[in-house]
Design a protein around this motif. Structure first.
Motif, PDB file in Angstrom:
ATOM      1  N   VAL A 116       0.866  -1.170   0.000  1.00 22.09           N
ATOM      2  CA  VAL A 116       0.000   0.000   0.000  1.00 22.09           C
ATOM      3  C   VAL A 116       0.901   1.218   0.000  1.00 22.09           C
ATOM      4  N   SER A 173       0.308   5.182  -0.634  1.00 18.51           N
ATOM      5  CA  SER A 173      -0.723   6.189  -0.868  1.00 18.51           C
ATOM      6  C   SER A 173      -0.162   7.406  -1.585  1.00 18.51           C
ATOM      7  N   LYS A 174      -1.055   8.291  -1.971  1.00 19.17           N
ATOM      8  CA  LYS A 174      -0.654   9.516  -2.662  1.00 19.17           C
ATOM      9  C   LYS A 174       0.125  10.462  -1.758  1.00 19.17           C
ATOM     10  N   ARG A 221       5.774   7.055  -6.107  1.00 14.64           N
ATOM     11  CA  ARG A 221       5.081   5.912  -5.499  1.00 14.64           C
ATOM     12  C   ARG A 221       5.533   4.601  -6.112  1.00 14.64           C
ATOM     13  N   ARG A 263       2.923  -1.224   4.227  1.00 17.05           N
ATOM     14  CA  ARG A 263       2.421   0.120   3.937  1.00 17.05           C
ATOM     15  C   ARG A 263       3.566   1.109   4.021  1.00 17.05           C
ATOM     16  N   LYS A 320       5.082   4.784   4.361  1.00 18.84           N
ATOM     17  CA  LYS A 320       4.759   6.099   4.892  1.00 18.84           C
ATOM     18  C   LYS A 320       5.423   7.147   4.007  1.00 18.84           C
TER      19      LYS A 320
END
Length: 159
Positions: free
Chosen positions: A53, A55-56, A64, A91, A93
């Protein structure tokens, strides 16, 4: 690159891991680990599967994708640590975009080890005495010794 049998692709798998997995987080990464079920009816166990994961908040599409490739490269070498049938979500950060690869490796290793650690085993230690004495709640009318205000009434001293 991770092989297709080691990738999580379905939303339902991500949802089950995020809902009931064990979480651990370090500086640039967070992981959620779901151990394999006890007994599987299949003849052979499935290999561990990993999902990512990013994220934007990490950055634009180029950043990304770069972060995801770096994490995939790190996880590929650690698949041997994960038991068969387990699921892991990694995920990223926002700081992962600027973190050095060696630090990313160390943080991911630490987060995976902490998430895989059985519940109830803490690595924190208490002081030399072992257990702490029970805390004493102060009451409104509690006095210790003779405490009287000085003549001016500004300070309290014990006599």
């Amino acid at each position: 690159m991770l092989s297709p049998q080691n990738r999580m692709r379905r939303s339902a798998e991500f949802g089950s891991v995020m809902r009931s997995g064990r979480r651990s987080s370090r500086g640039a990464v967070g992981v959620v680990y779901l151990p394999p079920p006890g007994v599987t009816p299949r003849d052979r166990a499935e290999p561990p599967r990993v999902g990512f994961v990013v994220s934007k908040a990490v950055g634009n599409a180029v950043v990304r994708k770069r972060v995801q490739r770096r994490l995939r490269h790190v996880v590929r070498d650690r698949l041997g640590v994960l038991p068969d049938g387990s699921l892991l979500v990694v995920r990223a950060k926002p700081i992962a975009a600027t973190t050095r690869q060696s630090e990313l490796d160390t943080q991911l290793d630490s987060a995976i080890a902490a998430a895989m650690r059985p519940r109830g085993t803490s690595r924190r230690r208490r002081g030399r005495g072992g257990s702490r004495p029970p805390a004493v709640k102060p009451t409104g009318h509690q006095t210790v010794g003779e405490h009287r205000p000085n003549e001016g009434g500004e300070r309290w001293t014990g006599r």
